[in-house]
Scaffold this active site. Structure first.
Site: not given
Ligand code: BGC
Length: 803
Positions: A324, A526
């Protein structure tokens, strides 16, 4: 607990098998000897630098086409909300031109080589092609889970893949197959359900929709894209629902609850897996290079056990594994510019955002191979997997992005057929929790008052990952054709029969037959969405604007008007009083732009008959109590299941209000529809309020509960600053010094790039009592005047969170 007979009729969802050991999964896309031979031939000719280039995936904002060519990178991504030239309204042609420029630069870079390796572009199309202007926005996964329809999921996957193809991209970081077990986690809604059964049933059709039928090679078609099941593993099982926290589950729970979506997703042929930011704190998650520096902190990106031993060797996954966003940096043994430990754990592609960081990893990884720290066989395994995925996706045969069949076909973005599909998905995702005295369906000839904080608020419907990361700043101008619930209601009953008054300033409600009260959570993604330890699940206590929603319901109740509440949320929350005050209560999750799907079901047709019935069923237990934060259906497929320590038993104190599978229909009996008055949970939310008379030492290396860290542009983690020795990060140098002979201090030198130094505390703490009286006090001595601006900032969280 309320159970309906209908909950037993979930025929489309097959029971989940139990796995006593990690199963071997047969992928729909099997090994092809011709492909393997071609890969081996190319690999043989590649230099080490070319191999490392394949393994690094920078981000649009920190990579130019020229750099992509110079480093011969294998892929790039556009992160959430990051668009060409920062233009959120970038159209399909401009997206294609952007992707094409990178592709072309990499293509030209191979001009003097006897082989070439196509470049590929990745994006987060997690509820439609949601980073792209005019694309169709589907409900977030939590709503789709309630729809209980694998067929719907397949069609959404297919429509999304087509829209991605319109922008010339090859790869989406979807589906999210997390099984979230704690409602406090801010990414709860990215999961289809708390129950692995639904995740298992959905992962395959979504992968098939995106990639096409693996057995028939449909991934090579111009209308399909590479899927990525994420985030391996246990992201939804972290203690207290902490984002990026540690999961402490037993391995059997990991295997039978958290891994469910991977089994079916991989069987359907998913070609990539993203590793979770979170960790698995368990002795089996061993340190694969003990004795070198800080002890391994169990973070998944460094887990050789779960990546290599389990995923690659036992499950037999032969596609590519990627980290990630900067997640190598979560691992104790890595720095932003050093990902050696993670590569050795088995990661094939590193998503690295900052330019300085990928430049460093590019150089350092080569050095680590020369020094024998990273075996050449490990690099070859990574590159073989990357090339395999590219070949299976037909990238050598596909022309440059701008020449592909669907590239630039703007009219396909958000086209009528896809919007109709999104509207169908909204209809099917609605779960009717109460319908006293048959208040629903509403007659079209009614005079409707529509109120509540979500009445006319597109962000509350679309949620995070919608043209921006947190989704909190999107407007209707960003989402052409979108309708809020108020707009949808107005189009049904007509302008003259509808009054929109979000905060209920109206004094006289007599002029209305019914009030539709739309309430719900503000948009989050998030980090920001996680419910803090001092909060419970009580909706009305989470924010002042949510408290106002409850107040509106109370006022309307007093005025005696019939109330239909529509609740937008990324998770079930404690809303006992809100339900009691409502005649009808609908859980609408995060439906996206097509609120017309809601009015389709709320209103009768022109003849006064039911137009569409409710078909959504809870994919969760709905909490009865404020502190039932981690209740989940007892998994019927796990023999002798013991509720894990970090979950709560749903029997006894935490017995839910509504069971898994609950959902009324227009055919429910009146006894079922008229939910009895629900007793309120009188427990007061425990508020930890530290005394504001105490001072909080922050720069105090003796009792330091805070971490000082250095962070580069666009990264969310940082390098730890030491108070005992100098720290040399890519963007800054720090040195502990004694200031005025009394205090600990840091001497800081900025190295010319955007850089932050910050202090933070790993666990959220409630300092509200300091608001009135507190002051942050520190001294700054400028040794050399800066030639660029220097800012001081204070955040309550990253990213900063409004209350
Ligand atoms: C997230 C992922 C995402 C990635 C790319 C991260 O912060 O956890 O789910 O695919 O960013 O944008």
């Amino acid at each position: 607990m309320r159970i309906l007979h209908s909950e037993l009729k979930l025929s489309e969802i097959k029971p989940l098998p139990y796995f006593a050991t990690w199963p071997k999964i047969k992928s729909a896309i099997g090994l092809d000897a011709r492909i393997e031979k071609r890969i081996a031939e190319i690999l043989d000719q590649m230099t080490l630098a070319e191999k490392i280039g394949q393994m690094i995936q920078p981000e649009l904002a920190q990579l130019t086409p020229e750099e992509a060519g110079r480093y011969k990178f294998g892929s790039a991504l556009n992160g959430a909300g990051i668009t060409p030239n920062g233009n959120r309204h970038t159209n399909a042609h401009e997206w294609v031109a952007t992707v094409d420029a990178y592709w072309q630069a990499v293509y030209e870079a191979f001009a003097d080589r006897p082989f070439h390796i196509p470049f590929m572009w990745a994006t987060d199309a997690v509820h439609g092609h949601n980073n792209v202007f005019r694309a169709t926005i589907f409900p977030h996964n939590i709503g789709l889970g309630a729809a209980r329809s694998p067929d719907l999921i397949r069609r959404i996957g297919k429509a999304t893949a087509l829209e991605i193809s319109v922008t010339g991209m090859d790869w989406t970081f979807a589906p999210t197959v997390t099984t979230p077990r704690d409602y406090r986690w801010g990414r709860h809604y990215e999961g289809y359900s708390e129950d692995p059964e639904i995740v298992y049933a959905y992962a395959a059709p979504m992968v098939e929709g995106l990639q096409g039928d693996g057995a028939n090679n449909e991934l090579t078609d111009p209308a399909h894209v590479i899927a990525c099941v994420k985030h391996w593993l246990g992201d939804g099982g972290t203690m207290h629902g902490i984002d990026r926290g540690n999961c402490r589950s037993h391995e059997d729970v990991l295997r039978n609850i958290h891994a469910a979506g991977y089994y079916s997703g991989l069987a359907a042929g998913a070609q990539s897996i993203m590793i979770s930011f979170s960790g698995w704190e368990h002795p089996d998650n061993y340190d694969h290079s003990p004795g070198l520096g800080a002890p391994y902190n169990y973070k998944m990106a460094g887990s050789r056990y779960l990546i290599t031993d389990v995923l690659k060797n036992q499950i037999g996954f032969d596609g590519l594994v990627l980290t990630d966003w900067d997640a190598h940096f979560e691992v104790a043994r890595c720095t932003l510019g050093n990902a050696g430990y993670v590569i050795n754990a088995g990661v094939d592609v590193l998503m690295v955002s900052a330019r300085k960081a990928w430049q460093s990893i590019y150089e350092l990884t080569q050095q680590q191979v020369h020094d024998g720290i990273i075996p050449m066989a490990r690099i070859d395994d990574a590159v073989t997997r990357i090339l395999r995925v590219k070949m299976r996706a037909g990238l050598w045969d596909k022309p440059r992005p701008s020449e592909r069949s669907y590239a630039g076909r703007e009219e396909l973005l958000g086209c009528a057929a896809h919007r109709a599909l999104a509207r169908e998905a909204v209809r099917k995702s609605l779960v009717l929790l109460k319908n006293a005295n048959g208040v629903l369906p509403l007659a079209r000839a009614q005079r409707v008052l529509i109120t509540g904080s979500a009445a006319n608020n597109i962000q509350k419907q679309t949620g995070g990952w919608t043209l921006s990361w947190q989704g909190a700043d999107v407007t209707l101008e960003d989402l052409p054709g979108a309708s809020t619930l108020a707009m949808a209601v107005r189009s049904v009953v007509g302008e003259s029969h509808c009054c929109v008054d979000s905060t209920l300033e109206l004094i006289n409600t007599d002029a209305f037959d019914v009030a539709i009260v739309a309430i719900g959570e503000d948009s989050y993604a998030e980090m920001r969405g996680t419910i803090r330890p001092w909060h419970s699940l009580e909706y009305a206590k989470l924010k002042t604007s949510y408290a106002r929603d409850l107040q509106i319901l109370r006022e309307l109740k007093q005025r005696g008007i019939r109330i239909v509440t529509v609740f937008f949320s990324g998770r079930p929350l404690y809303v006992n009083e809100e339900i009691n005050l409502s005649d009808a209560f609908v859980a609408a999750w995060l439906p996206g732009t097509e609120a017309v799907g809601i009015t389709d079901v709320l209103f009768a047709n022109e003849h006064g008959e039911v137009a569409y019935d409710f078909v959504g069923r809870l994919g969760h237990l709905w909490p009865r109590r404020k502190h039932s934060v981690a209740i989940n259906r007892r998994p019927p497929h796990i023999p002798h299941f013991v509720v894990p320590d970090d979950e709560q038993s749903a029997v006894g104190e935490h017995e839910p209000l509504f069971s898994y599978g609950y959902g009324l229909t227009y055919k429910s009996t009146s006894a079922e529809r008229n939910v009895d008055l629900i007793p309120l949970d009188e427990m007061q939310t425990h508020e930890y309020v530290p005394s504001a008379t105490q001072s909080l030492p922050i720069l105090d290396h003796v009792n330091n509960m805070y971490r000082w860290r250095i962070m580069g542009h666009n990264t969310w983690s940082g390098v730890d600053v030491s108070f005992s020795e100098p720290c040399d990060a890519l963007t800054m140098h720090t040195e502990p010094i004694n200031y005025l002979g009394v205090r600990d201090a840091l001497k800081i030198r900025f190295k010319g790039n955007v850089s932050f130094i910050f202090v933070h505390y790993d666990v959220a703490v409630d300092y509200r009592s300091f608001i009135a009286t507190g002051a942050i006090q520190f001294d700054v001595k400028v040794l050399v005047p800066p030639d660029a601006p220097l800012y001081l900032a204070c955040h309550d969280d990253y990213p900063s969170q409004p209350v």
